[in-house]
Design an enzyme around this catalytic site. Structure first.
Site, short mmCIF file in Angstrom:
data_model
loop_
_atom_site.label_atom_id
_atom_site.label_comp_id
_atom_site.label_asym_id
_atom_site.label_seq_id
_atom_site.Cartn_x
_atom_site.Cartn_y
_atom_site.Cartn_z
N GLY A 137 0.80 -1.24 0.00
CA GLY A 137 0.00 0.00 0.00
C GLY A 137 0.82 1.28 0.00
N GLY A 182 3.20 1.69 -2.16
CA GLY A 182 3.66 1.80 -3.55
C GLY A 182 2.81 2.79 -4.33
N PHE A 183 3.11 2.88 -5.59
CA PHE A 183 2.47 3.86 -6.49
C PHE A 183 0.95 3.71 -6.48
CE2 PHE A 183 1.32 4.12 -11.21
CZ PHE A 183 0.96 5.46 -11.15
N ILE A 184 0.47 2.54 -6.84
CA ILE A 184 -0.99 2.34 -6.91
C ILE A 184 -1.56 2.28 -5.50
CG2 ILE A 184 -2.80 0.73 -7.65
CD1 ILE A 184 -0.93 -0.09 -9.98
N ASP A 244 7.67 -7.61 5.58
CA ASP A 244 7.71 -8.36 4.33
C ASP A 244 6.49 -9.27 4.22
OD1 ASP A 244 8.56 -10.44 2.32
OD2 ASP A 244 10.38 -9.22 2.38
N ALA A 282 1.13 -6.04 -2.98
CA ALA A 282 2.58 -6.20 -2.76
C ALA A 282 3.16 -7.11 -3.83
CB ALA A 282 2.85 -6.78 -1.38
N GLU A 323 6.97 -7.63 -6.55
CA GLU A 323 8.09 -7.15 -7.36
C GLU A 323 7.51 -6.93 -8.75
OE1 GLU A 323 11.17 -6.49 -6.57
OE2 GLU A 323 11.57 -7.54 -4.69
N TYR A 351 7.50 -12.68 -14.51
CA TYR A 351 6.55 -11.76 -13.88
C TYR A 351 5.11 -12.15 -14.26
CZ TYR A 351 3.92 -7.44 -13.01
OH TYR A 351 2.97 -6.53 -12.60
N LYS A 362 2.14 -13.29 -11.79
CA LYS A 362 0.84 -12.63 -11.65
C LYS A 362 -0.30 -13.63 -11.85
CE LYS A 362 0.54 -9.05 -10.50
NZ LYS A 362 0.77 -8.55 -9.09
N1 LIG Z 1 1.96 -0.13 -12.43
C1 LIG Z 1 1.40 -0.87 -13.39
O1 LIG Z 1 1.32 -0.44 -14.56
C2 LIG Z 1 0.83 -2.22 -13.07
C3 LIG Z 1 0.24 -2.95 -14.11
C4 LIG Z 1 -0.28 -4.21 -13.84
C5 LIG Z 1 -0.26 -4.71 -12.55
N2 LIG Z 1 0.32 -3.98 -11.55
C6 LIG Z 1 0.32 -4.57 -10.20
O2 LIG Z 1 -0.17 -3.62 -9.27
C7 LIG Z 1 0.47 -3.79 -8.02
C8 LIG Z 1 1.07 -2.48 -7.54
O3 LIG Z 1 1.99 -2.01 -8.51
P1 LIG Z 1 2.69 -0.58 -8.41
O4 LIG Z 1 2.81 -0.06 -9.80
O5 LIG Z 1 2.04 0.24 -7.37
O6 LIG Z 1 4.15 -1.00 -7.97
P2 LIG Z 1 5.07 -0.45 -6.79
O7 LIG Z 1 6.39 -1.11 -6.97
O8 LIG Z 1 5.02 1.04 -6.74
O9 LIG Z 1 4.35 -1.02 -5.50
C9 LIG Z 1 4.57 -2.32 -5.00
C10 LIG Z 1 4.77 -2.19 -3.51
O10 LIG Z 1 5.01 -3.52 -2.99
C11 LIG Z 1 6.02 -3.41 -2.02
N3 LIG Z 1 6.72 -4.71 -1.89
C12 LIG Z 1 7.55 -5.30 -2.78
N4 LIG Z 1 8.02 -6.45 -2.29
C13 LIG Z 1 7.46 -6.61 -1.07
C14 LIG Z 1 7.55 -7.61 -0.07
N5 LIG Z 1 8.33 -8.68 -0.23
N6 LIG Z 1 6.83 -7.46 1.06
C15 LIG Z 1 6.03 -6.35 1.24
N7 LIG Z 1 5.92 -5.36 0.35
C16 LIG Z 1 6.62 -5.50 -0.81
C17 LIG Z 1 6.96 -2.34 -2.51
O11 LIG Z 1 7.74 -1.77 -1.47
C18 LIG Z 1 5.99 -1.34 -3.15
O12 LIG Z 1 5.63 -0.33 -2.23
C19 LIG Z 1 1.49 -4.91 -8.22
O13 LIG Z 1 0.93 -6.11 -7.77
C20 LIG Z 1 1.70 -4.94 -9.71
O14 LIG Z 1 2.08 -6.24 -10.14
C21 LIG Z 1 0.87 -2.76 -11.78
#
Ligand SMILES: NC(=O)c1ccc[n+]([C@@H]2O[C@H](COP(=O)([O-])OP(=O)(O)OC[C@H]3O[C@@H](n4cnc5c(N)ncnc54)[C@H](O)[C@@H]3O)[C@@H](O)[C@H]2O)c1
Length: 371
Positions: free
Chosen positions: A10, A12-14, A59, A80, A82, A182, A186
């Site tokens: 939470g 992270g970006f989204i 984690d 959450a 990678e 990846y 997913k």
């Molecule tokens: N951004 C996109 O265009 C996009 C597209 C399709 C799917 N997604 C999915 O949306 C979700 C969020 O993506 P986002 O763009 O916000 O990415 P992001 O990297 O900004 O956010 C992911 C968050 O997960 C955390 N994280 C990573 N490994 C972790 C671990 N082992 N334990 C706890 N936290 C951990 C990170 O610190 C980060 O804050 C992801 O599941 C991603 O696969 C994103």
């Protein structure tokens, strides 16, 4: 409905936008995030997270921390992960550990602490190539580009007779064609969510996100977020670097539209058991998007650099068919793309970012992942 929601990833970006949307709808939010350096090294996302949210820095693979985070929670949004197609092709253990094992730990802990509903973020990457039609008008689900390895620059998939295929919007019924670790991760997250939901009395929903953009995406992470990567290049006076010829087509959806989709998916009865595409319903070439962003950032002299090589595992075209999410969730993206780019440009102008794109390319080339 007002609930206590756990948002994994939470910070992270989204996740930060999802958190804001949930709070605005009157929910309490707890975030579990380990704040990984690749994402939070330069811009610490926890500082942009709403102060109203409770942050547990832990984690997702830490079972005790996850059990603690689930205490008193009514529902979960699982973000959450990678995130990065190219990097997943050599950091295989790291990706599989966080994405697959992390999801396994979450659901194992949910057995003793079931919640009403879990909504998991999946990705358009599971489709591999999008849907196509051939010259006879027949639908093609398994388009492929086997010739990329030979260094041929026939970028678009063709049929067996070498005739070009025409890309179409991709609906949820298209069979997955997993072409990166990846994407495999997913899909595992998606299936784990549905497989573990019903037997333990939990409702499950998965959202397949297309290319999400908006302010706050990690600019120095060269593995994810094509617009953030371009923005980081432009900020450093570099031209956006585009693989192939730049004519590959994608669907760019604004992060506020995605956040609304998650909040709706958490409550709507029609969402239960479903897997839904979330995109804008419009497609654009990556090259046009690079040019438009350069203009929005006032860098008209920074035309994209067309690499003329492909990253192994990249797909040519995939864009979103929103019919199902429109019908079942009432979802329609609202953010105008031009306005979204202007907003992104405004945010980027206030940031500093290290441009790591050349390093990313070197990492892939060293392993033969650029052809
Ligand atoms: N951004 C996109 O265009 C996009 C597209 C399709 C799917 N997604 C999915 O949306 C979700 C969020 O993506 P986002 O763009 O916000 O990415 P992001 O990297 O900004 O956010 C992911 C968050 O997960 C955390 N994280 C990573 N490994 C972790 C671990 N082992 N334990 C706890 N936290 C951990 C990170 O610190 C980060 O804050 C992801 O599941 C991603 O696969 C994103």
């Amino acid at each position: 409905m007002s609930e206590h929601v756990l948002v994994t990833g939470g910070a992270g970006f989204i996740g930060r936008f999802v958190t804001d949307e949930l709070l605005a709808r009157g929910n309490r939010v707890r975030v579990l995030d380990s704040l990984i350096p690749q994402v939070h090294g330069q811009v610490d996302g926890s500082k942009m997270l709403s102060r109203e949210a409770e942050l547990i820095r832990a984690d997702i693979r830490d079972g005790d921390a996850v059990a603690h985070a689930l205490t008193g929670v009514d529902s979960v949004i699982h973000l959450a992960a990678e995130v990065g197609v190219g990097q997943s092709m050599y950091e295989v253990e790291r990706y599989t550990s966080t994405n697959d094992v992390g999801t396994a730990v979450l659901f194992e802990k949910l057995i003793d602490r079931p919640v009403r509903r879990v909504v998991t973020a999946s990705s358009m990457s599971i489709y591999g190539e999008g849907l196509y039609t051939d010259a006879d008008g027949a639908t093609v689900e398994d388009a492929d580009r086997p010739n990329l390895r030979d260094g041929l620059t026939q970028w678009d998939p063709t049929d067996a007779q070498g005739r070009p295929l025409v890309p179409m919007a991709t609906p949820e019924w298209k069979r997955p064609a997993l072409s990166s670790i990846y994407a495999l991760n997913k899909y595992v997250q998606e299936r784990t969510t549905h497989i573990m939901g019903a037997p333990y009395g939990m409702e499950s929903v998965c959202l397949r996100l297309f290319n999400v953009y908006g302010p706050g995406q990690a600019l120095s992470n060269p593995y994810t977020g094509v617009l953030a990567i371009f923005a980081s290049r432009l900020l450093n006076g570099q031209r956006p670097m585009i693989f192939e010829d730049g004519e590959q087509r994608r669907d760019f959806v604004h992060v506020t539209d995605v956040a609304r989709a998650f909040a709706d998916a958490l409550t709507l009865p029609e969402a239960v058991g479903g897997t839904f595409n979330i995109g804008s319903g419009h497609h654009r070439s990556v090259r046009d998007v690079g040019i438009e962003l350069a203009r929005a950032m006032g860098k008209n002299d920074c035309e994209p650099e067309i690499v003329g090589k492909a990253r192994i595992g990249d797909i040519r075209h995939c864009f979103c068919d929103t019919t199902l999410s429109q019908h079942r969730l009432g979802f329609a993206a609202r953010q105008d793309f031009g306005e979204g780019l202007a907003e992104l440009a405004g945010w980027v102008a206030e940031q500093t970012a290290t441009d790591n794109v050349a390093q990313m390319r070197a990492e892939l080339e060293k392993r033969g992942l650029v052809a």
